[in-house]
Design an enzyme around this catalytic site. Structure first.
Site, PDB file in Angstrom:
ATOM      1  N   TYR A 178      81.954  27.220 -43.724  1.00  0.00           N
ATOM      2  CA  TYR A 178      81.348  27.444 -42.570  1.00  0.00           C
ATOM      3  C   TYR A 178      80.995  28.785 -42.277  1.00  0.00           C
ATOM      4  O   TYR A 178      81.528  29.840 -42.842  1.00  0.00           O
ATOM      5  CB  TYR A 178      82.608  26.803 -41.289  1.00  0.00           C
ATOM      6  CG  TYR A 178      83.707  27.732 -41.051  1.00  0.00           C
ATOM      7  CD1 TYR A 178      83.543  28.857 -40.065  1.00  0.00           C
ATOM      8  CD2 TYR A 178      84.800  27.593 -41.850  1.00  0.00           C
ATOM      9  CE1 TYR A 178      84.458  29.949 -40.062  1.00  0.00           C
ATOM     10  CE2 TYR A 178      86.048  28.540 -41.685  1.00  0.00           C
ATOM     11  CZ  TYR A 178      85.574  29.637 -40.711  1.00  0.00           C
ATOM     12  OH  TYR A 178      86.915  30.390 -40.702  1.00  0.00           O
ATOM     13  N   CYS A 179      80.155  29.232 -41.380  1.00  0.00           N
ATOM     14  CA  CYS A 179      79.848  30.413 -40.928  1.00  0.00           C
ATOM     15  C   CYS A 179      79.251  30.711 -39.442  1.00  0.00           C
ATOM     16  O   CYS A 179      79.717  29.436 -38.649  1.00  0.00           O
ATOM     17  CB  CYS A 179      78.560  30.901 -41.731  1.00  0.00           C
ATOM     18  SG  CYS A 179      77.286  30.112 -41.696  1.00  0.00           S
ATOM     19  N   THR A 180      78.862  31.512 -38.875  1.00  0.00           N
ATOM     20  CA  THR A 180      78.516  31.657 -37.431  1.00  0.00           C
ATOM     21  C   THR A 180      77.399  30.748 -37.009  1.00  0.00           C
ATOM     22  O   THR A 180      77.797  29.708 -35.964  1.00  0.00           O
ATOM     23  CB  THR A 180      77.902  33.075 -37.219  1.00  0.00           C
ATOM     24  OG1 THR A 180      78.781  34.088 -37.701  1.00  0.00           O
ATOM     25  CG2 THR A 180      77.662  33.251 -35.738  1.00  0.00           C
ATOM     26  N   GLY A 182      75.287  28.922 -39.646  1.00  0.00           N
ATOM     27  CA  GLY A 182      74.974  27.848 -40.599  1.00  0.00           C
ATOM     28  C   GLY A 182      74.284  28.321 -41.763  1.00  0.00           C
ATOM     29  O   GLY A 182      74.083  27.898 -43.056  1.00  0.00           O
ATOM     30  N   ILE A 207      79.858  27.914 -36.419  1.00  0.00           N
ATOM     31  CA  ILE A 207      80.891  28.047 -35.418  1.00  0.00           C
ATOM     32  C   ILE A 207      80.303  27.768 -33.972  1.00  0.00           C
ATOM     33  O   ILE A 207      80.786  27.191 -32.946  1.00  0.00           O
ATOM     34  CB  ILE A 207      81.461  29.299 -35.463  1.00  0.00           C
ATOM     35  CG1 ILE A 207      82.262  29.599 -36.750  1.00  0.00           C
ATOM     36  CG2 ILE A 207      82.485  29.472 -34.325  1.00  0.00           C
ATOM     37  CD1 ILE A 207      82.355  31.042 -37.115  1.00  0.00           C
TER      38      ILE A 207
END
Length: 323
Positions: A178-180, A182, A207
């Site tokens: 996961y990241c901010t 995508g 997220i």
């Protein structure tokens, strides 16, 4: 209706003459009265823009009308004021700096981890054979991350490829990245697959989308964003604050840049220490002759640089000759 909106988006899609496109796109954004930061590369677009709802609607319609970007998914936030002060649109080698530039090796348009919608991610993340992997940098996961997530000690995403070797013992597990928003997961998950990990997933929309559609459950702290909001809350189910002030240790989610531009460290600092330290991380920075004026935000505007197409084209030409 909110007075302003902020749009977060990316799209991996080849762009011919991307340098010229960046210049033209900057002019288009300015014509709509938008402010923000957009990176244009041969591989696609990565941006955050902010403006009135009408301007944002016109921008999204224009992007979707271009066949190259029709698949773009926008994350929309209602905001009290624009999330930027100026409009930047720059051409770069990648839309997210990873060092994985060769599309013959890593190509998000061909192979990535399986995309999980927020509800699917929430249901899978606590299973015994699952590992949650945060692919972001230190300053991002220090202020907020998923409960039980693995994080890497990296200052920039370009360091991520070297860290993958630390996960060798987890090759039999399901890896949920996961990241901010995508974008980093597109390349991170593709790299994991290339390195022999067989069961790789990524949180679709990152997220931000998880907060909107799944209430942000079990995301501890706040989410770092790349605009003057700096961090935003995403968890409305079981929220918490996990970051502390660098100077006094008090729990705080406020993140700033050191007012000394030579240092420019990104760190968490409570309001009290912010004013006492004049927005600096240390006494040495506080007395630096080039220290910027602290206004309580710790956010400093970068002066936009125009796209120098001739310079970029010459550089690319030299590189082709060298190779």
């Amino acid at each position: 209706m909110a007075q302003y909106q902020t749009l977060l988006y990316y799209c991996y899609s080849p762009i011919e003459n991307a340098e010229q496109f960046a210049d033209q796109h900057l002019a288009f954004c300015k014509s709509l009265g938008l402010v923000g930061r957009i990176i244009v590369a041969d591989e696609g677009l990565n941006g955050t823009v902010s403006g009135t709802p009408d301007a944002c609607k016109a921008y999204m319609e224009a992007v979707h009308a271009d066949p190259r970007f029709a698949k773009t998914e926008f994350k929309i936030d209602d905001v009290e004021e624009p999330s930027f002060i100026k409009m930047h649109c720059r051409y770069k080698a990648e839309i997210v700096h990873s060092g994985l530039r060769d599309p013959k090796i890593i190509n998000p348009n061909i192979e990535t981890g399986k995309h999980l919608e927020p509800q699917e991610f929430m249901e899978m993340k606590d299973q015994e054979d699952v590992v949650i992997l945060d692919v972001r940098s230190n300053y991002e996961h220090n202020v907020g991350k998923f409960k039980n997530a693995i994080t890497f000690d990296i200052d920039n995403f370009r360091e991520f490829p070297e860290k993958v070797k630390e996960l060798e013992h987890l090759k039999g597990k399901k890896i949920l990245t996961y990241c901010t928003g995508g974008i980093k997961c597109e390349k991170a998950s593709a790299l994991l697959l290339k390195e022999g990990f067989e069961d790789v997933y990524q949180l679709h929309g990152g997220i931000i989308k998880y907060g909107k559609e799944a209430g942000g459950k079990d995301f501890e702290g706040e989410c770092y964003v790349f605009d003057n909001r700096v961090t935003v809350p995403v968890n409305s189910v079981n929220p918490s604050v996990i970051s502390t002030c660098k100077n006094c240790g008090k729990i705080t989610s406020k993140m700033i840049n050191c007012a000394n531009p030579i240092c420019n460290e990104h760190f968490t600092q409570c309001d009290e220490c912010g004013w006492e330290m004049d927005g600096c991380c240390s006494d040495a920075c506080k007395t630096h002759p080039n220290k910027r004026e602290y206004d309580g935000t710790g956010y400093y505007v970068k002066v936009p640089q125009p796209v120098n197409i001739d310079k970029i084209s010459k550089r690319k030409h030299k590189k082709l000759i060298k190779n």
